[in-house]
Scaffold this motif. Structure first.
Motif, PDB file in Angstrom:
ATOM      1  N   ASP A 197       0.557  -1.143  -0.090  1.00 13.15           N
ATOM      2  CA  ASP A 197       0.062  -0.037  -0.115  1.00 13.15           C
ATOM      3  C   ASP A 197       0.965   1.190  -0.025  1.00 13.15           C
ATOM      4  OD1 ASP A 197      -1.657   2.069   0.497  1.00 13.15           O
ATOM      5  OD2 ASP A 197      -2.854   1.036   2.168  1.00 13.15           O
ATOM      6  N   SER A 198       0.952   2.229  -1.047  1.00 12.54           N
ATOM      7  CA  SER A 198       1.587   3.170  -1.246  1.00 12.54           C
ATOM      8  C   SER A 198       1.344   4.363  -0.315  1.00 12.54           C
ATOM      9  CB  SER A 198       2.000   3.615  -2.827  1.00 12.54           C
ATOM     10  OG  SER A 198       0.735   3.911  -3.182  1.00 12.54           O
ATOM     11  N   THR A 199       0.230   4.357   0.064  1.00 12.35           N
ATOM     12  CA  THR A 199      -0.311   5.294   1.028  1.00 12.35           C
ATOM     13  C   THR A 199       0.592   5.773   2.136  1.00 12.35           C
ATOM     14  OG1 THR A 199      -2.607   4.781   0.895  1.00 12.35           O
ATOM     15  CG2 THR A 199      -2.172   6.079   2.439  1.00 12.35           C
ATOM     16  N   PHE A 200       1.174   4.854   2.760  1.00 16.94           N
ATOM     17  CA  PHE A 200       2.309   5.189   4.005  1.00 16.94           C
ATOM     18  C   PHE A 200       3.510   5.947   3.134  1.00 16.94           C
ATOM     19  CE2 PHE A 200       0.094   1.145   4.855  1.00 16.94           C
ATOM     20  CZ  PHE A 200      -0.665   1.280   6.184  1.00 16.94           C
ATOM     21  N   TYR A 201       3.801   5.384   2.147  1.00 18.75           N
ATOM     22  CA  TYR A 201       5.212   5.753   1.471  1.00 18.75           C
ATOM     23  C   TYR A 201       4.812   7.331   1.243  1.00 18.75           C
ATOM     24  CZ  TYR A 201       8.787   6.300  -2.023  1.00 18.75           C
ATOM     25  OH  TYR A 201       9.785   6.633  -3.121  1.00 18.75           O
ATOM     26  N   LYS A 202       3.776   7.716   0.524  1.00 17.24           N
ATOM     27  CA  LYS A 202       3.293   9.040  -0.079  1.00 17.24           C
ATOM     28  C   LYS A 202       3.285  10.045   1.104  1.00 17.24           C
ATOM     29  CE  LYS A 202       0.949   7.253  -4.290  1.00 17.24           C
ATOM     30  NZ  LYS A 202      -0.254   7.248  -4.862  1.00 17.24           N
ATOM     31  N   ILE A 203       2.663   9.506   2.283  1.00 14.15           N
ATOM     32  CA  ILE A 203       2.427  10.444   3.432  1.00 14.15           C
ATOM     33  C   ILE A 203       3.979  10.911   4.018  1.00 14.15           C
ATOM     34  CG2 ILE A 203       1.885  10.523   5.666  1.00 14.15           C
ATOM     35  CD1 ILE A 203      -0.731   9.335   4.885  1.00 14.15           C
ATOM     36  N   ALA A 204       4.862   9.708   4.078  1.00 11.30           N
ATOM     37  CA  ALA A 204       6.037   9.714   4.690  1.00 11.30           C
ATOM     38  C   ALA A 204       6.828  10.965   3.602  1.00 11.30           C
ATOM     39  CB  ALA A 204       7.069   8.570   4.605  1.00 11.30           C
ATOM     40  N   VAL A 205       6.807  10.787   2.538  1.00  9.07           N
ATOM     41  CA  VAL A 205       7.677  11.565   1.386  1.00  9.07           C
ATOM     42  C   VAL A 205       6.939  13.030   1.591  1.00  9.07           C
ATOM     43  CG1 VAL A 205       8.024  12.064  -1.070  1.00  9.07           C
ATOM     44  CG2 VAL A 205       8.183   9.673  -0.213  1.00  9.07           C
ATOM     45  N   THR A 206       5.770  13.124   1.369  1.00  7.49           N
ATOM     46  CA  THR A 206       5.219  14.392   1.535  1.00  7.49           C
ATOM     47  C   THR A 206       5.691  15.197   2.828  1.00  7.49           C
ATOM     48  OG1 THR A 206       3.174  13.738   0.515  1.00  7.49           O
ATOM     49  CG2 THR A 206       3.135  15.776   1.667  1.00  7.49           C
ATOM     50  N   HIS A 207       5.638  14.362   4.004  1.00  2.00           N
ATOM     51  CA  HIS A 207       6.287  14.999   5.358  1.00  2.00           C
ATOM     52  C   HIS A 207       7.706  15.252   5.318  1.00  2.00           C
ATOM     53  CE1 HIS A 207       6.294  15.787   9.809  1.00  2.00           C
ATOM     54  NE2 HIS A 207       7.508  15.214   9.617  1.00  2.00           N
ATOM     55  N   ALA A 208       8.291  14.436   4.749  1.00  6.90           N
ATOM     56  CA  ALA A 208       9.992  14.994   4.447  1.00  6.90           C
ATOM     57  C   ALA A 208       9.875  16.093   3.685  1.00  6.90           C
ATOM     58  CB  ALA A 208      10.709  13.724   3.852  1.00  6.90           C
ATOM     59  N   LYS A 209       9.618  16.366   2.450  1.00  3.50           N
ATOM     60  CA  LYS A 209       9.588  17.236   1.700  1.00  3.50           C
ATOM     61  C   LYS A 209       8.989  18.673   2.281  1.00  3.50           C
ATOM     62  CE  LYS A 209       9.439  14.906  -2.849  1.00  3.50           C
ATOM     63  NZ  LYS A 209       8.504  14.799  -3.940  1.00  3.50           N
ATOM     64  N   THR A 210       8.075  18.455   3.040  1.00  2.81           N
ATOM     65  CA  THR A 210       7.388  19.811   3.853  1.00  2.81           C
ATOM     66  C   THR A 210       8.326  20.283   4.875  1.00  2.81           C
ATOM     67  OG1 THR A 210       5.244  18.976   3.156  1.00  2.81           O
ATOM     68  CG2 THR A 210       5.503  20.889   4.903  1.00  2.81           C
ATOM     69  N   THR A 211       8.902  19.270   5.615  1.00  5.52           N
ATOM     70  CA  THR A 211       9.966  19.589   6.684  1.00  5.52           C
ATOM     71  C   THR A 211      11.312  20.134   5.926  1.00  5.52           C
ATOM     72  OG1 THR A 211       9.027  17.769   7.972  1.00  5.52           O
ATOM     73  CG2 THR A 211      11.312  18.469   8.548  1.00  5.52           C
ATOM     74  N   LEU A 212      11.599  19.672   5.025  1.00  4.10           N
ATOM     75  CA  LEU A 212      12.816  20.222   4.453  1.00  4.10           C
ATOM     76  C   LEU A 212      12.607  21.647   3.943  1.00  4.10           C
ATOM     77  CD1 LEU A 212      14.815  18.232   1.512  1.00  4.10           C
ATOM     78  CD2 LEU A 212      14.536  20.930   1.486  1.00  4.10           C
ATOM     79  N   GLN A 213      11.366  21.973   3.196  1.00  2.52           N
ATOM     80  CA  GLN A 213      11.075  23.285   2.954  1.00  2.52           C
ATOM     81  C   GLN A 213      10.842  24.282   4.248  1.00  2.52           C
ATOM     82  OE1 GLN A 213       7.585  23.670   0.663  1.00  2.52           O
ATOM     83  NE2 GLN A 213       7.443  25.931   0.754  1.00  2.52           N
ATOM     84  N   ASN A 214      10.461  23.721   5.118  1.00  4.31           N
ATOM     85  CA  ASN A 214      10.082  24.795   6.437  1.00  4.31           C
ATOM     86  C   ASN A 214      10.945  24.721   7.567  1.00  4.31           C
ATOM     87  OD1 ASN A 214       7.896  25.797   4.815  1.00  4.31           O
ATOM     88  ND2 ASN A 214       6.662  24.182   5.379  1.00  4.31           N
ATOM     89  N   HIS A 215      11.776  23.571   7.981  1.00 11.10           N
ATOM     90  CA  HIS A 215      12.389  23.659   9.167  1.00 11.10           C
ATOM     91  C   HIS A 215      13.894  23.905   8.960  1.00 11.10           C
ATOM     92  CE1 HIS A 215       9.432  21.071  11.448  1.00 11.10           C
ATOM     93  NE2 HIS A 215      10.366  21.078  12.415  1.00 11.10           N
ATOM     94  N   TYR A 216      14.118  24.200   7.925  1.00  5.86           N
ATOM     95  CA  TYR A 216      15.823  24.513   7.475  1.00  5.86           C
ATOM     96  C   TYR A 216      16.082  25.799   7.028  1.00  5.86           C
ATOM     97  CZ  TYR A 216      17.021  19.641   8.531  1.00  5.86           C
ATOM     98  OH  TYR A 216      16.905  18.536   9.063  1.00  5.86           O
ATOM     99  N   ARG A 217      16.928  26.559   8.020  1.00 10.66           N
ATOM    100  CA  ARG A 217      17.447  27.829   7.461  1.00 10.66           C
ATOM    101  C   ARG A 217      18.370  27.856   6.314  1.00 10.66           C
ATOM    102  NH1 ARG A 217      18.611  26.789  13.300  1.00 10.66           N
ATOM    103  NH2 ARG A 217      17.034  27.939  14.622  1.00 10.66           N
ATOM    104  N   PRO A 218      18.936  28.645   5.716  1.00  9.89           N
ATOM    105  CA  PRO A 218      19.887  28.998   4.733  1.00  9.89           C
ATOM    106  C   PRO A 218      21.119  28.157   4.934  1.00  9.89           C
ATOM    107  CG  PRO A 218      18.705  30.902   4.743  1.00  9.89           C
ATOM    108  CD  PRO A 218      18.259  30.105   5.946  1.00  9.89           C
ATOM    109  N   ASP A 219      21.543  28.054   6.140  1.00 13.51           N
ATOM    110  CA  ASP A 219      22.971  27.510   6.554  1.00 13.51           C
ATOM    111  C   ASP A 219      22.644  25.797   6.750  1.00 13.51           C
ATOM    112  OD1 ASP A 219      21.672  27.379   8.994  1.00 13.51           O
ATOM    113  OD2 ASP A 219      23.376  28.341  10.028  1.00 13.51           O
ATOM    114  N   HIS A 220      21.439  25.371   6.541  1.00 13.16           N
ATOM    115  CA  HIS A 220      21.018  23.965   6.642  1.00 13.16           C
ATOM    116  C   HIS A 220      20.795  23.496   8.041  1.00 13.16           C
ATOM    117  CE1 HIS A 220      21.586  23.819   2.485  1.00 13.16           C
ATOM    118  NE2 HIS A 220      22.833  24.221   2.590  1.00 13.16           N
TER     119      HIS A 220
END
Length: 400
Positions: A197-220
């Motif tokens: 069931d790819s539902t779990f995978y898709k949610i994990a990837v979505t969360h990871a991409k959103t976190t990458l966008q919003n949790h990180y500063r320019p210096d990483h």
């Protein structure tokens, strides 16, 4: 003749660098871990007998201010690490006695598979049941992993693209997401592998991409907490709750991110996750306040450095992540760095045998206000995991 000596010396240096953590060190560390864990098992039994509480206590977490062993119930986010340690002892030794203890402590967490009130399902169930399933193939463990993942995705907020972390402090945050949550995505990737069931995978990837966008500063470097409006997906505020200040870099938070994005690359082969993991690694390893032994202070920006507490748990998580990251780049500087961390932990931060109620490592820090300079069960867990990864790399075996 001089040229020959130079070549021979160079070969010695190369061999040393290639196996900075020799098998003898790994063997010694696991022998000490066995002795300490036997002490821990006795002290857990004694602590349970004297607890005087109606709440079932299942696993050790740390030592309190008096030096007494602190046990936690299954609902605590740290409850899965000790069963995971037991599985790692079984993996290294092959001894049935460790598997029996691992099964016993793992079973005490089964009720958590239905807990929809926490994001920490990966910490609790994948460290315990996940390792158990990997090592035994027990079908009952498989079902707990899948049900735990089903419970976790109920916390997914589609508009914001994240899995909610905390339910507490609603007067402070509307929908908080902490960087630690990256670690719990491994449970979701496993559920897709086990079910198709790819539902779990898709949610994990979505969360990871959103976190990458919003949790990180320019210096990483990463914030600890990002608060979302779940109706609009808008970011409301960014904080660092367990570190020095909102704009500081809490060391274990950086390590969670490093481990999480390395794992996400393993599961997806998405190059942006590998790029992010390497950026975090560079940030941590090259930070001007990183000590020479690569065991960071609890926050890279703590104002009292070098008179601030270290966080051995951050170092253990970082080392385990770096071992995996080293397999995705060739040549790679990451294995040497991981070896240095493990060498430091094994030689300078381990508990004397028979002391500290059986904890393996000393000098971890939970947060700026609590669990300062104490043993922590998750430091021990990731230390054993890193040792096993080092052993597999020494033997030229795949990590997964």
């Amino acid at each position: 003749m001089k040229t020959g000596r130079f070549i021979f010396a160079s070969l010695i240096v190369a061999c040393f660098l290639a196996a900075f953590v020799p098998d003898s060190l790994i063997k010694t560390a696991f022998n000490q871990a066995e002795q300490q864990t036997k002490r821990m098992l006795k002290d857990i039994a004694a602590a349970k007998n004297s607890a005087g509480t109606n709440v079932a206590l299942v696993s050790p977490r740390t030592l309190d201010k008096t030096g007494a062993l602190q046990l936690v119930p299954a609902r605590d986010w740290t409850s899965g690490f000790f069963p995971g340690e037991l599985w790692y002892l079984y993996e290294y030794t092959g001894q049935r006695a460790w598997a029996d203890q691992a099964r016993l402590y793992t079973a005490s967490l089964e009720r958590e598979k239905l807990n929809t009130g926490t994001h920490d399902m990966g910490f609790k169930l994948y460290c315990s049941y996940g390792n158990g399933y990997r090592l035994t193939g027990d079908k009952a463990y498989r079902e707990v992993i899948i049900q735990g993942a089903r419970s976790l995705i109920k916390r997914f907020k589609p508009t914001a693209g994240i899995i909610r972390s905390w339910d507490h402090h609603k007067e402070v945050w509307q929908c908080p997401v902490i960087i630690d949550n990256m670690m719990n995505l491994e449970l979701l990737f496993a559920a897709t592998r086990l079910t198709g069931d790819s539902t779990f995978y898709k949610i994990a990837v979505t969360h990871a991409k959103t976190t990458l966008q919003n949790h990180y500063r320019p210096d990483h470097s990463s914030y600890h907490v990002v608060d979302y409006d779940t109706l609009t997906g808008k970011v409301l505020k960014k904080n660092t709750h367990q570190g020095y200040s909102d704009e500081s870099a809490w060391a274990r938070g950086q390590a969670w991110g490093l481990y999480g994005y390395t794992m996400c690359y393993r599961e997806t082969k998405d190059p942006q996750f590998l790029k992010q993991a390497e950026a975090i690694a560079r940030y941590m390893l090259n930070h001007p306040t990183m000590p020479a032994d690569l065991v960071p202070y609890y926050d890279f920006d703590a104002p009292g450095i070098p008179n601030e507490p270290r966080d051995v748990s951050a170092a253990a998580v970082m080392a385990s992540a770096l071992y995996e990251l080293s397999t995705y780049r060739s040549p790679s500087p990451y294995r040497d760095k991981a070896d240095q961390v493990i060498g430091s932990l094994a030689k300078r931060y381990t508990s004397p045998i028979g002391q500290n109620h059986g904890f393996l490592l000393l000098h971890s820090t939970g947060s700026k206000t609590s669990e300062i300079d104490v043993p922590l069960v998750y430091a021990d867990y990731y230390f054993l995991e890193a040792l096993l990864r080092s052993k597999k790399l020494n033997e030229k075996k795949p990590l997964f």
